[in-house]
Design a protein around this motif. Structure first.
Motif, short mmCIF file in Angstrom:
data_model
loop_
_atom_site.label_atom_id
_atom_site.label_comp_id
_atom_site.label_asym_id
_atom_site.label_seq_id
_atom_site.Cartn_x
_atom_site.Cartn_y
_atom_site.Cartn_z
N VAL A 45 15.72 -3.05 -1.87
CA VAL A 45 14.90 -2.93 -0.65
C VAL A 45 15.65 -2.11 0.41
O VAL A 45 15.08 -1.23 1.04
CB VAL A 45 14.53 -4.32 -0.11
CG1 VAL A 45 13.69 -4.18 1.17
CG2 VAL A 45 13.75 -5.13 -1.14
N ALA A 103 4.76 -1.43 -3.86
CA ALA A 103 5.44 -2.58 -3.27
C ALA A 103 4.69 -3.88 -3.54
O ALA A 103 5.28 -4.91 -3.85
CB ALA A 103 5.62 -2.37 -1.77
N SER A 132 9.45 -1.66 -7.45
CA SER A 132 8.59 -2.30 -6.45
C SER A 132 9.40 -2.76 -5.24
O SER A 132 8.95 -2.63 -4.10
CB SER A 132 7.86 -3.50 -7.08
OG SER A 132 6.97 -3.10 -8.09
N MET A 174 9.09 -1.44 -1.33
CA MET A 174 8.93 -2.27 -0.14
C MET A 174 9.83 -1.76 0.98
O MET A 174 9.44 -1.73 2.15
CB MET A 174 9.27 -3.72 -0.47
CG MET A 174 9.07 -4.69 0.70
SD MET A 174 7.36 -4.79 1.28
CE MET A 174 6.64 -5.83 -0.02
N CYS A 202 8.21 1.36 2.45
CA CYS A 202 7.11 1.01 3.35
C CYS A 202 7.62 0.53 4.71
O CYS A 202 7.06 0.88 5.76
CB CYS A 202 6.25 -0.08 2.72
SG CYS A 202 5.34 0.45 1.25
N LEU A 214 7.07 -11.23 -4.23
CA LEU A 214 6.54 -10.46 -3.11
C LEU A 214 6.97 -11.07 -1.78
O LEU A 214 7.31 -10.36 -0.83
CB LEU A 214 5.01 -10.39 -3.20
CG LEU A 214 4.31 -9.61 -2.09
CD1 LEU A 214 4.78 -8.16 -2.04
CD2 LEU A 214 2.78 -9.67 -2.29
N THR A 222 10.69 -9.92 -1.21
CA THR A 222 10.89 -8.52 -0.81
C THR A 222 10.27 -8.24 0.55
O THR A 222 10.83 -7.47 1.35
CB THR A 222 10.31 -7.56 -1.87
OG1 THR A 222 8.93 -7.85 -2.09
CG2 THR A 222 11.07 -7.68 -3.18
N ALA A 223 9.13 -8.89 0.86
CA ALA A 223 8.53 -8.71 2.18
C ALA A 223 9.41 -9.32 3.26
O ALA A 223 9.53 -8.77 4.37
CB ALA A 223 7.14 -9.35 2.21
N ALA A 252 12.12 -6.88 3.92
CA ALA A 252 11.62 -5.76 4.71
C ALA A 252 11.48 -6.15 6.19
O ALA A 252 11.82 -5.36 7.08
CB ALA A 252 10.27 -5.31 4.15
#
Length: 392
Positions: free
Chosen positions: A65, A198, A225, A229, A232, A280, A283-284, A287
């Protein structure tokens, strides 16, 4: 695994990256000296010790990431927009950063393999030195391991480079193509590609659920993926207005920190609650934390107390490539000195210290000089008036 000049480094991002590489080193030693079997089991909860033991792969996802975030941020600051990227300059800078350490490592591993050193020999009939070298240099060592079984420990760590290098090849091409069509459409399509990639991490993890243990850890999909992220997050950081960004930063910081911390400490609960969505969520959360750090959240992170883990972040690439030269001798010493499991945890202290020192030496005498020399010879760097190393 980016580096920037001393004036441009972000202490929060360095700290997060430092945490990641520390988790990786602990993981690789704890696989061979499990913390649950040491005297720490009488002091700390088993859940915490298990988390420390198995958080290494999660630490690598944090690397991914961060890598996507920094690569994208540097691209936007250097060329103004993704479509303005100079593919040759981008690729050359990546090569100057990655290849010197990688080539020296492969040369050392080759010599030790040919010399018959036990820790560097291949133990599976379908593994060969030329095959491993070719896989390490051409972005598919993870696939090579999935087909042939695990390589020796010092080779095995190179699997993550296969994922990152694939991103380094694909990213500038996608950016370049987005610049060949009208700007609004091109930038929108590029963002959409990375958003979809992502968000696909639950599917990517689900798709490999029945694959071999190696491929479940090292597949391209989840790693790409996680990198997406980060891409993004960087795109968003450059789109937010300063006022809105300032209002969101504290929320992003706390939500990201809680999400990352909970994912590291209590993965089973998160998995039981979210299933494949846990990937998810993680990783979010990374981020969100990067977005907060990027906008200056967490002033205490720059304190002297956290200087050492931040230094780990600055040296993450060098430590990652070299730390198994410390871990494996520590394991052998532990075994030859009688395997005192009560004090087994003590071996982690010199392992961490020596891994850091080795990373410092690699950075000082190989990585930085080679990077500086290559960039100057290639004309990609102008002499810096301040004497600082320009960002890569």
């Amino acid at each position: 695994m980016q580096t920037t000049s001393g004036a441009q480094r972000n202490p929060g991002i360095d700290l997060l990256r430092g945490l990641s590489i520390i988790l990786v080193v602990i993981h690789h030693l704890a696989m061979r000296i499990p913390l649950m079997h040491t005297g720490l089991s009488a002091v700390f909860p088993a859940r915490l010790l298990k988390a420390l033991t198995w958080d290494g792969p999660t630490g690598v996802k944090i690397f991914f990431v961060i890598s996507g975030f920094l690569i994208t941020d540097h691209t936007l600051r250097r060329w103004g927009s993704p479509g303005g990227i100079n593919v040759f300059a981008f690729s050359a800078r990546r090569a100057c950063r990655i290849l010197p350490c990688l080539l020296v490592l492969l040369a050392i591993l080759t010599v030790l393999n040919l010399a018959g050193m036990p820790d560097f020999l291949f133990h599976h009939d379908n593994q060969t030195l030329p095959g491993a070298l070719f896989a390490a240099l051409f972005m598919h060592l993870n696939l090579y391991e999935a087909r042939t079984n695990y390589l020796p420990a010092n080779w095995d760590v190179l699997w993550s480079l296969s994922v990152e290098e694939l991103f380094y090849v694909a990213f500038p091409i996608l950016c370049f193509l987005s610049g060949r069509i009208p700007k609004v459409i091109g930038s929108g399509l590029l963002a959409l590609v990375f958003v979809l990639l992502a968000l696909s991490i639950p599917f990517a993890e689900w798709q490999i659920r029945n694959a071999s243990e190696i491929w479940q850890d090292e597949a391209y999909g989840p790693g790409m993926s996680a990198i997406a992220m980060g891409v993004c997050a960087a795109l968003l950081a450059h789109r937010l207005t300063p006022a809105l960004y300032a209002r969101l930063t504290p929320w992003l910081g706390w939500i990201g920190a809680i999400g990352v911390g909970f994912s590291l400490i209590d993965t089973p609960v998160l998995w039981a609650t979210l299933g494949y969505g846990a990937f998810l969520f993680f990783t979010a959360s990374c981020a969100a934390l990067l977005l907060a750090f990027y906008n200056g959240w967490g002033k205490a992170i720059g304190s002297r107390f956290l200087a050492w883990p931040r230094q780990w972040g600055r040296l993450s690439y060098e430590i990652y490539l070299s730390h198994m030269f410390v871990v494996m001798p520590m394991v052998h010493l532990f075994r030859t000195t009688g395997e005192n499991w009560t004090l087994g945890w003590v071996w982690f202290i010199p392992a961490l210290g020596l891994s850091f020192c080795l990373g410092v030496l690699v950075d000082r005498f190989l990585s930085r000089p080679a990077d500086r020399w290559l960039l100057e010879k290639s004309g990609l760097r102008r002499p810096q008036p301040s004497g600082r190393i320009a960002e890569i």
